[in-house]
Scaffold this active site. Structure first.
Site, PDB file in Angstrom:
ATOM      1  N   TYR A 107      17.093  64.418  32.638  1.00  0.00           N
ATOM      2  CA  TYR A 107      15.862  64.674  31.897  1.00  0.00           C
ATOM      3  C   TYR A 107      14.639  63.920  32.417  1.00  0.00           C
ATOM      4  CZ  TYR A 107      12.473  65.528  28.245  1.00  0.00           C
ATOM      5  OH  TYR A 107      11.337  65.898  27.584  1.00  0.00           O
ATOM      6  N   TYR A 133      27.453  61.168  41.283  1.00  0.00           N
ATOM      7  CA  TYR A 133      27.651  62.545  40.828  1.00  0.00           C
ATOM      8  C   TYR A 133      26.309  63.265  40.834  1.00  0.00           C
ATOM      9  CZ  TYR A 133      28.981  66.326  37.539  1.00  0.00           C
ATOM     10  OH  TYR A 133      29.210  67.537  36.934  1.00  0.00           O
ATOM     11  N   ILE A 203      36.591  67.505  41.972  1.00  0.00           N
ATOM     12  CA  ILE A 203      36.668  67.108  40.563  1.00  0.00           C
ATOM     13  C   ILE A 203      36.465  68.389  39.783  1.00  0.00           C
ATOM     14  CG2 ILE A 203      35.678  65.707  38.723  1.00  0.00           C
ATOM     15  CD1 ILE A 203      35.016  63.597  40.798  1.00  0.00           C
TER      16      ILE A 203
END
Length: 292
Positions: A107, A133, A203
């Site tokens: 954000y 990530y 993942i």
């Protein structure tokens, strides 16, 4: 432990929205039985956004307890505040977790320098191995290869979950990091190609309900047997895509309930249950994997 099929585990809840420990145990036993390489507990698929910090820690610690050293556990520790990321990471010091998966701040859209300083600061406050990530479609910011190369020089930043789905990123990153730096796909649909281009695993969201098949695909691919790996992946490709027919983890929770791995597909608002129309579409793909 950071290679092969690593599951981004869903967080099971009862119909009141409380954590369901019985279903959590069933999920963990399922992954141990089906040779999943490691479990990510309370990543974004595990609904980290709607669990408070104490619940977040509770689920990770319960996962560790149930796993009982039979499978490595990676804790999701991402936050859009650096201080919160540090605080959450430090709660897992000496807990027995094998690493942390830390998503880019969401954000607030930091610059590349801000991203570098964020991850550097977290890594310098812990000895726990850190996996970056990058998932721009969910966070609104993109961790670029040059910034990854800077971060890769920090000793306990050991790899990245790269979930852009852009396979051209792999060579760009590999050219800038050491061979010890681990590249993990965060996109099931392109994971096999990702490994063929130099990645070491995925993942995976799909692994929540197709653990055996994802583990086999990764095992074959890492041995260089891409022909056999593609034969299995061919049956999963539509499933990979249908599991994102609505925002993750809405479809995967319904699918896990459908095959009996969890009791309820409850999510916390603002996430809502899968629509009837999409249940019908996803059901077709779930039935197909039973016939592989």
């Amino acid at each position: 432990m950071f290679r092969g099929s690593i599951v981004a585990l869903i967080t099971p809840m009862d119909e009141k929205g409380s954590i369901c420990c019985n279903s959590l145990k069933k999920l963990i036993e399922y992954h141990i039985k089906n040779h999943t390489s490691a479990i990510v507990s309370v990543g974004t698929t595990g609904e980290s956004a709607t669990l408070n910090q104490e619940e977040h820690i509770q689920v990770v610690m319960k996962t560790l307890e149930i796993a009982d050293n039979r499978i490595p556990i990676i804790a999701g520790t991402g936050a859009n505040s650096t201080s919160e990321g540090i605080s959450l990471t430090k709660r897992f010091e000496n807990s027995g977790i094998s690493g942390c998966l830390t998503v880019t701040p969401y954000y607030n859209k930091p610059t590349q320098e801000g991203l570098y300083q964020h991850f550097k600061c977290i890594a310098e406050n812990t000895d726990i191995p850190q996996i970056l990530y990058n998932v721009p479609t969910r966070t609104g910011c993109d961790l670029l290869p040059k910034t990854i190369s800077r971060l890769a020089k920090i000793k306990n930043i050991i790899g990245i979950k790269e979930a852009t789905g852009d396979l051209s990123r792999i060579n760009k990153i590999l050219e800038l990091v050491s061979e010890k730096f681990l590249l993990l796909s965060g996109d099931d649909a392109t994971a096999l190609d990702f490994i063929q281009l130099g990645g070491v695993g995925v993942i995976s969201v799909t692994a929540n309900i197709a653990a055996k098949y994802m583990a086999k695909i990764c095992s074959l691919a890492l041995k260089g047997n891409f022909l056999e790996a593609r034969k299995i992946n061919k049956f999963l490709i539509k499933l990979h895509n249908k599991l994102f027919i609505e925002p993750n983890p809405i479809p995967i929770k319904w699918a896990a309930k459908k095959i009996g791995l969890i009791k309820s597909d409850k999510l916390r608002l603002p996430m809502t249950k899968l629509s009837y129309k999409n249940k019908l579409l996803l059901k077709k793909e779930i039935l197909k994997i039973k016939n592989i």
